[in-house]
Design a protein around this motif. Sequence first.
Motif, short mmCIF file in Angstrom:
data_model
loop_
_atom_site.label_atom_id
_atom_site.label_comp_id
_atom_site.label_asym_id
_atom_site.label_seq_id
_atom_site.Cartn_x
_atom_site.Cartn_y
_atom_site.Cartn_z
N GLN A 32 0.87 -1.21 -0.01
CA GLN A 32 -0.13 -0.08 0.01
C GLN A 32 0.79 1.19 0.20
O GLN A 32 0.62 2.40 0.75
CB GLN A 32 -0.89 0.05 1.25
CG GLN A 32 -2.11 -0.94 1.23
CD GLN A 32 -1.77 -2.51 1.06
OE1 GLN A 32 -1.29 -2.79 2.16
NE2 GLN A 32 -2.20 -3.12 0.14
N LEU A 33 1.83 1.32 -0.87
CA LEU A 33 2.71 2.47 -1.00
C LEU A 33 2.74 2.91 -2.30
O LEU A 33 2.81 2.36 -3.27
CB LEU A 33 4.20 1.89 -0.63
CG LEU A 33 5.25 2.91 -0.93
CD1 LEU A 33 5.27 4.28 -0.18
CD2 LEU A 33 6.96 2.28 -0.97
N ILE A 34 2.66 4.44 -2.48
CA ILE A 34 2.84 4.83 -3.66
C ILE A 34 4.11 5.44 -3.88
O ILE A 34 4.43 6.23 -3.15
CB ILE A 34 1.94 6.25 -3.63
CG1 ILE A 34 0.29 5.83 -3.51
CG2 ILE A 34 2.00 6.86 -5.20
CD1 ILE A 34 -0.37 4.82 -4.40
N ASN A 35 4.92 4.56 -4.69
CA ASN A 35 6.17 4.83 -4.89
C ASN A 35 6.65 5.63 -6.01
O ASN A 35 6.76 5.35 -7.08
CB ASN A 35 6.92 3.50 -5.31
CG ASN A 35 8.47 3.79 -5.48
OD1 ASN A 35 8.88 4.53 -4.84
ND2 ASN A 35 8.83 2.75 -5.99
N PHE A 36 6.51 7.12 -5.49
CA PHE A 36 6.72 8.13 -6.74
C PHE A 36 7.93 8.16 -7.13
O PHE A 36 8.40 9.02 -7.98
CB PHE A 36 6.41 9.46 -5.92
CG PHE A 36 4.90 9.71 -5.86
CD1 PHE A 36 4.21 9.68 -7.10
CD2 PHE A 36 4.01 9.83 -4.66
CE1 PHE A 36 2.68 10.06 -7.12
CE2 PHE A 36 2.68 10.24 -4.82
CZ PHE A 36 2.11 10.33 -5.90
N ALA A 37 8.90 7.45 -6.56
CA ALA A 37 10.42 7.55 -7.16
C ALA A 37 10.36 6.63 -8.46
O ALA A 37 11.27 6.44 -8.98
CB ALA A 37 11.46 6.88 -5.95
N HIS A 38 9.27 5.83 -8.44
CA HIS A 38 9.21 4.64 -9.66
C HIS A 38 9.47 5.48 -10.96
O HIS A 38 9.90 4.84 -11.81
CB HIS A 38 7.78 3.87 -9.60
CG HIS A 38 7.91 2.72 -10.72
ND1 HIS A 38 8.62 1.76 -10.44
CD2 HIS A 38 6.93 2.56 -11.47
CE1 HIS A 38 8.44 0.76 -11.17
NE2 HIS A 38 7.45 1.67 -12.11
N GLY A 39 8.75 6.45 -11.22
CA GLY A 39 8.73 7.12 -12.49
C GLY A 39 10.33 7.39 -12.80
O GLY A 39 10.88 7.45 -13.94
N ASP A 40 11.14 7.76 -11.67
CA ASP A 40 12.52 8.10 -12.07
C ASP A 40 13.18 6.81 -12.34
O ASP A 40 14.32 6.81 -12.96
CB ASP A 40 13.23 8.96 -10.86
CG ASP A 40 12.43 10.24 -10.75
OD1 ASP A 40 12.65 11.04 -11.39
OD2 ASP A 40 11.67 10.56 -9.88
N ILE A 41 12.92 5.66 -12.27
CA ILE A 41 13.58 4.44 -12.70
C ILE A 41 13.76 4.34 -14.17
O ILE A 41 14.45 3.77 -14.68
CB ILE A 41 12.90 3.09 -12.05
CG1 ILE A 41 13.08 3.22 -10.56
CG2 ILE A 41 13.39 1.96 -12.61
CD1 ILE A 41 14.44 3.19 -9.97
N ILE A 42 12.56 4.82 -14.92
CA ILE A 42 12.53 5.15 -16.24
C ILE A 42 13.60 5.99 -16.66
O ILE A 42 14.29 5.48 -17.65
CB ILE A 42 10.96 5.60 -16.72
CG1 ILE A 42 9.97 5.06 -16.13
CG2 ILE A 42 11.12 5.70 -18.29
CD1 ILE A 42 8.69 5.88 -16.28
N MET A 43 13.84 7.01 -16.08
CA MET A 43 14.89 7.86 -16.55
C MET A 43 16.27 7.31 -16.36
O MET A 43 17.43 7.04 -17.21
CB MET A 43 15.02 8.96 -15.63
CG MET A 43 16.21 10.09 -15.64
SD MET A 43 17.53 9.79 -14.74
CE MET A 43 16.63 9.96 -12.98
N VAL A 44 16.51 6.54 -15.08
CA VAL A 44 17.62 5.68 -14.91
C VAL A 44 17.90 4.53 -16.00
O VAL A 44 19.00 4.43 -16.30
CB VAL A 44 17.65 5.12 -13.33
CG1 VAL A 44 18.69 3.86 -13.19
CG2 VAL A 44 17.46 6.04 -12.24
N GLY A 45 16.71 3.96 -16.30
CA GLY A 45 16.98 2.89 -17.15
C GLY A 45 17.21 3.38 -18.49
O GLY A 45 18.15 2.93 -19.59
N ALA A 46 16.78 4.43 -19.14
CA ALA A 46 17.05 5.05 -20.22
C ALA A 46 18.75 5.58 -20.31
O ALA A 46 19.36 5.39 -21.15
CB ALA A 46 16.25 6.65 -20.39
N TYR A 47 19.22 6.05 -19.18
CA TYR A 47 20.51 6.65 -19.07
C TYR A 47 21.58 5.51 -19.01
O TYR A 47 22.63 5.45 -19.70
CB TYR A 47 20.82 7.28 -17.99
CG TYR A 47 20.58 9.01 -18.15
CD1 TYR A 47 21.55 9.60 -18.81
CD2 TYR A 47 19.40 9.54 -17.97
CE1 TYR A 47 21.21 11.19 -19.19
CE2 TYR A 47 19.31 10.87 -18.16
CZ TYR A 47 20.07 11.55 -18.70
OH TYR A 47 19.82 13.09 -19.12
#
Length: 293
Positions: A32-47
């Motif tokens: 039951q956690l809204i992991n708002f850092a999850h969006g930045d994993i997209i950025m990490v994967g891209a880099y």
Amino acid sequence: MDFFSQIINGLGIGSIYALVALGYSMVYGIVQLINFAHGDIIMVGAYIVFVILVMSGLPLWLAVLGSILFCGIAGVLIERIAYHRLLVQDAPRISLLITAIGVSIFLQNLFQLLFGSDPKSMPRMFVFSPLKMGGLEITSSTILNILVSVVMMACLQLMVGKMKIGKAMRATSEDSGAAKLMGINTNTTIAFTFGIGSALASVGAVLYCNTYPQIKPIMGGLLGLKAFVAAVLGGIGSIPGAMLGGYLLGVAESLTNAYISSNLTDAVVFGILIIVLLVRPTGLLGKNTREKV
């Protein structure tokens, strides 16, 4: 024919939202956690793809595999370092939410220090002939996005429904206390969930870079927020719901760009979310749950 073309294009970008939304739904379903850092994993994967493919000149398959592995490990480390102690001590949800925002800001600033704030150009990675059906032409990136998202959802459903770790995930989501009594290592299950969700986000990052060949440290902010909207729209905690929400969001965005105004895209998307939640607060495929007291 232009209308159907916009629908297909919307499904293409919606597939990326759906892959990222799966991570939000899985983590929320478990803790039951809204992991708002999850969006930045997209950025990490891209880099990571940029470093391996462009800076190092290594093969594409290695860049894709390296990005998935790196993001999967990063997801586990983020859970262990940032969230684990709070979860064990049953900290208030607001503490977890603030921590997630802090992790997001940390990742954005870290990659801005490492790579600068200027956008980086990515080469087109998967290029093949478009599919022509009468007067309708579907681009290679759209075909790839839809196919990969469907395959990923099917594999995830199979894992959750049939594999031992999937059953552990469902048990932990249902009642973590009872799961512990049954011998399930809930800490490992939670860490695994973060890892799988982050790996799926890296797949979304690869598809995003192939569709929009430019990356920057803040790219995960709005993309992650839209994926979160997709998860809520479909019913957060539901794997099919995350996929449905992503597709609907992508189609709504595409139709708004084509027939209304590109300046109103975000307003229309979030407006749809508000309307759906007013009518069905649990989302389209979400289920009402009663808390036992």
